[in-house]
Design an enzyme around this catalytic site. Structure first.
Site, PDB file in Angstrom:
ATOM      1  N   PRO A 222      -1.689  10.325  -0.631  1.00  0.00           N
ATOM      2  CA  PRO A 222      -2.353  11.761  -0.629  1.00  0.00           C
ATOM      3  C   PRO A 222      -3.931  11.622  -0.906  1.00  0.00           C
ATOM      4  O   PRO A 222      -4.336  11.247  -1.874  1.00  0.00           O
ATOM      5  CB  PRO A 222      -1.682  12.391  -1.890  1.00  0.00           C
ATOM      6  CG  PRO A 222      -1.137  11.241  -2.619  1.00  0.00           C
ATOM      7  CD  PRO A 222      -0.937   9.978  -1.845  1.00  0.00           C
TER       8      PRO A 222
ATOM      9  N   ASP B 105      -6.996   7.956  -3.343  1.00  0.00           N
ATOM     10  CA  ASP B 105      -5.686   8.102  -3.559  1.00  0.00           C
ATOM     11  C   ASP B 105      -5.594   9.110  -4.679  1.00  0.00           C
ATOM     12  O   ASP B 105      -5.749   8.569  -5.932  1.00  0.00           O
ATOM     13  CB  ASP B 105      -5.042   6.668  -3.759  1.00  0.00           C
ATOM     14  CG  ASP B 105      -3.754   6.831  -3.801  1.00  0.00           C
ATOM     15  OD1 ASP B 105      -3.035   7.909  -4.161  1.00  0.00           O
ATOM     16  OD2 ASP B 105      -2.905   5.699  -3.574  1.00  0.00           O
ATOM     17  N   HIS B 106      -5.042  10.253  -4.643  1.00  0.00           N
ATOM     18  CA  HIS B 106      -4.866  11.262  -5.772  1.00  0.00           C
ATOM     19  C   HIS B 106      -3.846  10.960  -6.624  1.00  0.00           C
ATOM     20  O   HIS B 106      -3.790  11.324  -7.646  1.00  0.00           O
ATOM     21  CB  HIS B 106      -4.890  12.582  -5.064  1.00  0.00           C
ATOM     22  CG  HIS B 106      -5.346  13.655  -5.988  1.00  0.00           C
ATOM     23  ND1 HIS B 106      -5.539  13.594  -7.382  1.00  0.00           N
ATOM     24  CD2 HIS B 106      -5.709  14.953  -5.810  1.00  0.00           C
ATOM     25  CE1 HIS B 106      -6.124  14.578  -8.128  1.00  0.00           C
ATOM     26  NE2 HIS B 106      -6.153  15.633  -6.936  1.00  0.00           N
ATOM     27  N   ARG B 107      -2.999   9.886  -6.155  1.00  0.00           N
ATOM     28  CA  ARG B 107      -2.025   9.421  -7.140  1.00  0.00           C
ATOM     29  C   ARG B 107      -2.770   8.417  -8.352  1.00  0.00           C
ATOM     30  O   ARG B 107      -2.138   8.491  -9.412  1.00  0.00           O
ATOM     31  CB  ARG B 107      -1.112   8.545  -6.688  1.00  0.00           C
ATOM     32  CG  ARG B 107      -0.122   9.187  -5.522  1.00  0.00           C
ATOM     33  CD  ARG B 107       0.710   8.403  -4.780  1.00  0.00           C
ATOM     34  NE  ARG B 107      -0.071   7.328  -4.079  1.00  0.00           N
ATOM     35  CZ  ARG B 107       0.452   6.279  -3.509  1.00  0.00           C
ATOM     36  NH1 ARG B 107       1.787   6.299  -3.175  1.00  0.00           N
ATOM     37  NH2 ARG B 107      -0.610   5.423  -2.863  1.00  0.00           N
TER      38      ARG B 107
ATOM     39  N   ILE C  31      -6.300   8.465  -8.779  1.00  0.00           N
ATOM     40  CA  ILE C  31      -7.833   8.863  -9.227  1.00  0.00           C
ATOM     41  C   ILE C  31      -7.745  10.331  -9.303  1.00  0.00           C
ATOM     42  O   ILE C  31      -7.207  11.216  -8.263  1.00  0.00           O
ATOM     43  CB  ILE C  31      -8.851   8.473  -8.330  1.00  0.00           C
ATOM     44  CG1 ILE C  31      -8.859   6.858  -8.134  1.00  0.00           C
ATOM     45  CG2 ILE C  31     -10.108   8.989  -8.573  1.00  0.00           C
ATOM     46  CD1 ILE C  31      -9.856   5.989  -7.162  1.00  0.00           C
TER      47      ILE C  31
END
Ligand code: CAO
Length: 550
Positions: free
Chosen positions: A346, A522-524, A526
């Protein structure tokens, strides 16, 4: 051992029918009922089965020849005792119905026009076959159908047959399902018609079977032809859901359709290599082989996986002259990596600008000296230095996701990847321990890595272990782009071309050299606030060269 001559059986009165495929070769051992060749009229294709088991001794015809009932097509060696005059005589039930056996429309009893009425549609004369299988339902309840529109498709051992609507009307109900077995006289649908027909009108008002076969591919616009390339990703299924009508319109014979069903292959995805684009059994096998091979290699091409609808293949030659250029191994690997990262990560991208006026002046002032030491001093080594320092300052960026889904891997080393455009494609050499090196050393080692990448000399370990990648298009141009995270890293920086811009300093606009930057993450792993801190730190270092060299 005896030799018999195989002849064309009763083919429903058709004359001079073209041979479009010969499925056996001299010396082949064949089973009884095995398809020997395929004939095609302008209405239907027919597979001619072998009357007995044996060995093909001679092929008496060629593809493209025209044959009629009784034409000699093969010589077959069989185990049977020799007989005086052996000619193949297919059993009655193997024969397609002779044309004259089919009830013709004009045989319908005439009747006065009536108001709206519902008529039952029944399975017509099946040309000798007892029971056949419904293989496709080509229309739905509620559909307005025109006379002759295909409603269902039946398949016997020898042929597939379209059952057309005897009259125009509204389909009230389909009473059969795919895989049902039906026989002549079975009611398979109810049709609402208005006026002009018999109250007891039956489906067999229309001649079935070969009267209206699936349209050959040649009749379809080129753009609708199925994809040559199979689907690619591991999650690709062979039989993605496709409209039944599309499958029905594919140009394939009954045995190919049967094989496709057995293997779960969606026929609309298979490219036919037979005459006029007809799909052969070999096409289906090749398709399956290619899907399995790509699935095992993990390669990802132009079509999707993981339930993502495939991108239809296009025959570009219909628009103009084209040539096919083989993709380099690096390009293929990059395509697979990019698709994997794009589908799994994501992504969020943040934008900022660094005022590099002072840094660039300093860089230019040092350029000649650097050159004397064999070092090319571009903005890149300063960015590598700033990125390394920012990773140390914001350790939340120096991580990877652990494959167990339960942990974050916190890295205590700082290796920076540099996206590098090479004649063979994009490569990402990795500069190790960038946080421990000075600008000159970074510049020197980076230049060496870039040279190696462009000359095909990089070793695998020089492309591994990166914590963060910098992708610089600054020498080329652009005002910003959103790079794809180079997994298993969790962030990447996109650098665009620095430009002099008017910047408000609190009392006036002053010309400043502004460097456009983006960070995709990577929003998982950060969060936006982490990125904000990392980015602000990076921009501050680039904007104040004194802090960078500290
Ligand atoms: N703004 C303005 N000028 C810039 C600049 C920037 N952001 N970055 C570099 N330049 C200048 C350099 O200073 C140099 O000019 P001088 O010789 O006058 O100093 C000139 O552009 C050429 O630089 P370069 O490209 O030779 O060297 P580099 O260190 O800037 O870049 C590399 C090296 C390997 C990053 C680059 O050559 C490259 O391959 N970039 C492509 C990366 C890529 O394809 N990324 C994929 C994008 S999608 O993720």
């Amino acid at each position: 051992m005896s030799t018999m001559t195989v002849t064309v059986p009763d083919i429903g009165g058709a004359e001079d029918v073209e041979i479009i495929e010969i499925n056996v070769a001299v010396g082949d051992s064949v089973e009884q009922e095995q398809d020997l060749l395929v004939l095609e009229t302008d209405k239907a294709t027919m597979e001619i089965p072998c009357p007995e088991a044996g060995k093909i001794a001679k092929i008496l015809v060629n593809v493209g020849d025209k044959v009629s009932e009784g034409s000699e097509i093969f010589e077959l060696e069989t185990d049977a005792a020799p007989a005086a005059e052996e000619k193949s005589e297919p059993a009655a039930e193997e024969k397609p119905a002779p044309a004259e056996e089919k009830p013709a429309a004009e045989e319908k009893p005439a009747s006065e026009p009536a108001a709206e009425e519902v008529i039952e549609l029944t399975v017509p004369d099946l040309g000798g076959a007892d029971e056949v299988t419904v293989i496709e339902i080509a229309a739905n309840a509620g559909d307005e159908v025109a006379e002759d529109d295909s409603l269902i498709v039946l398949e016997s051992d020898k042929a597939s047959m379209d059952i057309p609507a005897p009259r125009a009307g509204t389909l009230q109900e389909i009473l059969v399902s795919v895989d049902d077995k039906v026989k002549e006289g079975d009611v398979y649908a109810k049709l609402l018609v208005s006026g002009g027909g018999s109250a007891s009108a039956k489906a067999d008002e229309k001649a079935p079977a070969e009267d209206k076969p699936a349209a050959p591919a040649a009749e379809k616009p080129a753009a609708e032809k199925p994809a040559a390339a199979p689907a690619e990703s591991k999650t690709q299924t062979l039989n993605e859901v496709t409209d039944e009508k599309d499958i029905h319109n594919v140009y394939a014979g009954p045995s190919s359709r049967r094989l496709a069903r057995q293997l779960g292959v969606n026929l609309t995805k298979v490219k036919g290599t037979g005459m006029r684009g007809r799909i052969t059994k070999d096409d289906i096998r090749e398709y399956v082989k290619a899907v399995v091979k790509q699935s095992e290699s993990g390669a990802v091409g132009v079509t999707g996986g993981a339930g993502i609808p495939a991108v239809p293949a296009v025959d570009f030659s219909q628009f103009g002259d084209i040539e096919l250029v083989k993709m380099s191994k690096i390009k293929k690997v990059t395509a697979a990596n990019m698709s994997r990262a794009w589908l799994n990560v994501p992504h969020v991208t943040q934008f900022d600008e660094a005022d590099i006026t002072d840094l660039d002046e300093f860089r230019k002032s040092m350029k000649a000296e650097a050159e004397k030491q064999g070092v090319k001093l571009t903005p890149l080594p300063f960015m590598i230095k700033a990125a390394a320092a920012s990773l140390v300052a914001e350790p939340s960026f120096n991580v990877s996701l652990h494959h167990d889904g339960e942990h974050i891997v916190q890295k205590n080393y700082v290796h920076i990847g540099i996206a590098c455009d090479t004649p063979n494609g994009l490569m990402v050499p990795v500069l190790r321990d960038a946080d421990k090196k000075g600008i000159y050393q970074i510049a020197k080692e980076t230049n060496e890595l870039i040279d190696k990448a462009r000359n095909g000399k990089l070793k695998p370990n020089e492309m591994q272990g990166g914590c963060f990648t910098i992708s610089s298009l600054g020498a080329i141009g652009g005002t910003g782009f959103t790079p794809i995270v180079n997994t298993p890293e969790v962030a990447i920086m996109g650098v665009s071309k620095a430009q002099i811009k008017p910047v408000w300093n609190g009392s006036e606009f002053v010309p400043r050299n502004m460097l456009p930057l983006t960070v995709s993450y990577d929003h998982r792993a950060i969060n936006g606030a982490d990125c904000g801190r990392f980015f602000t730190h990076f921009v501050a270092l680039m904007s104040d060269v004194r802090r960078l060299v500290l």
